[in-house]
Motif scaffolding. Structure first.
Motif, PDB file in Angstrom:
ATOM      1  N   ARG A 100       0.835  -1.208   0.000  1.00  0.00           N
ATOM      2  CA  ARG A 100       0.000   0.000   0.000  1.00  0.00           C
ATOM      3  C   ARG A 100       0.864   1.251   0.000  1.00  0.00           C
ATOM      4  O   ARG A 100       1.853   1.341   0.733  1.00  0.00           O
ATOM      5  CB  ARG A 100      -0.902   0.018   1.233  1.00  0.00           C
ATOM      6  N   SER A 101       0.471   2.224  -0.838  1.00  0.00           N
ATOM      7  CA  SER A 101       1.091   3.547  -0.794  1.00  0.00           C
ATOM      8  C   SER A 101       0.141   4.576  -0.179  1.00  0.00           C
ATOM      9  O   SER A 101       0.564   5.644   0.229  1.00  0.00           O
ATOM     10  CB  SER A 101       1.523   3.987  -2.190  1.00  0.00           C
ATOM     11  N   SER A 102      -1.153   4.249  -0.132  1.00  0.00           N
ATOM     12  CA  SER A 102      -2.154   5.055   0.567  1.00  0.00           C
ATOM     13  C   SER A 102      -3.378   4.183   0.764  1.00  0.00           C
ATOM     14  O   SER A 102      -3.401   3.024   0.341  1.00  0.00           O
ATOM     15  CB  SER A 102      -2.522   6.310  -0.234  1.00  0.00           C
TER      16      SER A 102
ATOM     17  N   ARG B 103      -5.373   2.001  -8.470  1.00  0.00           N
ATOM     18  CA  ARG B 103      -6.121   2.977  -7.679  1.00  0.00           C
ATOM     19  C   ARG B 103      -7.560   2.505  -7.541  1.00  0.00           C
ATOM     20  O   ARG B 103      -8.191   2.085  -8.509  1.00  0.00           O
ATOM     21  CB  ARG B 103      -6.059   4.355  -8.360  1.00  0.00           C
TER      22      ARG B 103
ATOM     23  N   GLU C 262      -4.597   3.500  -2.832  1.00  0.00           N
ATOM     24  CA  GLU C 262      -3.617   3.266  -3.892  1.00  0.00           C
ATOM     25  C   GLU C 262      -2.589   2.250  -3.425  1.00  0.00           C
ATOM     26  O   GLU C 262      -2.166   2.266  -2.271  1.00  0.00           O
ATOM     27  CB  GLU C 262      -2.930   4.583  -4.259  1.00  0.00           C
ATOM     28  N   TRP C 263      -2.214   1.342  -4.297  1.00  0.00           N
ATOM     29  CA  TRP C 263      -1.192   0.361  -3.970  1.00  0.00           C
ATOM     30  C   TRP C 263      -0.341   0.073  -5.193  1.00  0.00           C
ATOM     31  O   TRP C 263      -0.749   0.252  -6.327  1.00  0.00           O
ATOM     32  CB  TRP C 263      -1.806  -0.916  -3.410  1.00  0.00           C
TER      33      TRP C 263
END
Length: 244
Positions: free
Chosen positions: A179-181, A206, A184-185
Motif C-alpha cells: 500500500r502507498s495510501s 487505484r 492506492e497500492w
C-alpha cells in the motif's frame, strides 16, 4: 608356587588375551551432533512461535523450520533489539542443520525496530522452498530478504522484496504488492536473473471512488516502470485485487 597354581594362572592369562576388546563408545563429535539433533527436534516450529507470541517482538523465541522429511531444518534465533542511531536493531540468525545434527550453513540479517518470524515458500517455482527473512515492518508493509535455495540445499541471497502480500503469478513472476495510501497500492513484478531479483514491471492500482467522492483523475491501473522489451499491456489486463 605349585605346578597347578602356575598352570591356572597361565590359563587365565591366555583366556584374557583371547577375550574381545570392549567396544569403544561413540566419538565426542557424534555425541554432540546427536544431542544437537535431539534439541532441534524438541523445539517448537516458527509457525507455532508466530501464532503463540505474535509478530513485532524485541527478541525472537528460538524455533525451527522444517524443509521436508529427510531434509535439513532451519534453526531461527535472534539477539535482543538494541537502541542505535537509526532506532532499535538486532540480528536474525538462521542456521541450517542436516539430518545428522551437523551445521551446514549460517545466514544472518539485520532487522530494524522489531522482529518477525522468517518463513519458507517456493517463490521461484522450482520445487524448493525459499527463505523469506523479515527486515522491517512499517505501518502496513514489510520488507524481506529473499534467500533462494539451490539444488545443493544451500541458500543464496537474491535481493529484497517489500509489501503486504508476496506471491507468484500464473506467468511465473514474483509479485510484491504494497500500500502507498488507503486508496492506492503498488505491485512490483520480479524474475530471477543470474540468481538475483530483477524488476520486470511496477504497476500502480487505484481504487474506485466511494459514492460522493470526486472521480479519479488518474487511470485505475498504470504501469510506471517496465523492463525493455516487455509488453506493458498485460499488467493491467486482469482486474486488480487490493492487498491485505
Amino acid at each position: 608356587m605349585s605346578m597347578k597354581t602356575g598352570l591356572t594362572g597361565l590359563a587365565l592369562l591366555l583366556a584374557a588375551g583371547c577375550m574381545p576388546e570392549a567396544p569403544e563408545g561413540p566419538a565426542p563429535e557424534e555425541v554432540a551432533a546427536q544431542a544437537a539433533l535431539e534439541r532441534l527436534m524438541g523445539m517448537e516450529t516458527c509457525t507455532q512461535a508466530s501464532a503463540g507470541y505474535g509478530g513485532m517482538q524485541p527478541e525472537l523465541t528460538p524455533c525451527r523450520i522444517s524443509l521436508g522429511d529427510g531434509k535439513p531444518s532451519l534453526v531461527v534465533t535472534s539477539t535482543p533489539m538494541i537502541e542505535g542511531d537509526e532506532g532499535p536493531s538486532g540480528q536474525i540468525r538462521i542456521e541450517t542443520w542436516g539430518s545428522g545434527g551437523l551445521s551446514l550453513q549460517v545466514i544472518e540479517e539485520t532487522a530494524l525496530y522489531a522482529f518477525n518470524y522468517p518463513y519458507v515458500e517456493d517463490l521461484t517455482a522450482d520445487g524448493l522452498p525459499d527463505l523469506m527473512v523479515p527486515l522491517m515492518t512499517g505501518n502496513v508493509n514489510t520488507s524481506y530478504a529473499l534467500w533462494v535455495q539451490g539444488a545443493d540445499g544451500q541458500f543464496v541471497r537474491a535481493g529484497e522484496l517489500g509489501g503486504v502480500s508476496i506471491g507468484q503469478t500464473p506467468e511465473g513472476l514474483i509479485a510484491a504488492s504494497g500500500r502507498s495510501s488507503a486508496a492506492e497500492w503498488e505491485t512490483g513484478y520480479f524474475r530471477l536473473t543470474n540468481g538475483a531479483l530483477e524488476e520486470v514491471a511496477a504497476v500502480v492500482n487505484r481504487a474506485d471512488p466511494e459514492p460522493g467522492e470526486a472521480p479519479l483523475t488518474q487511470p485505475p491501473c498504470e504501469v510506471i516502470r517496465i523492463l525493455d522489451g516487455v509488453d506493458p499491456a498485460s499488467f493491467c489486463e486482469a482486474a486488480a485485487t487490493t492487498p491485505g
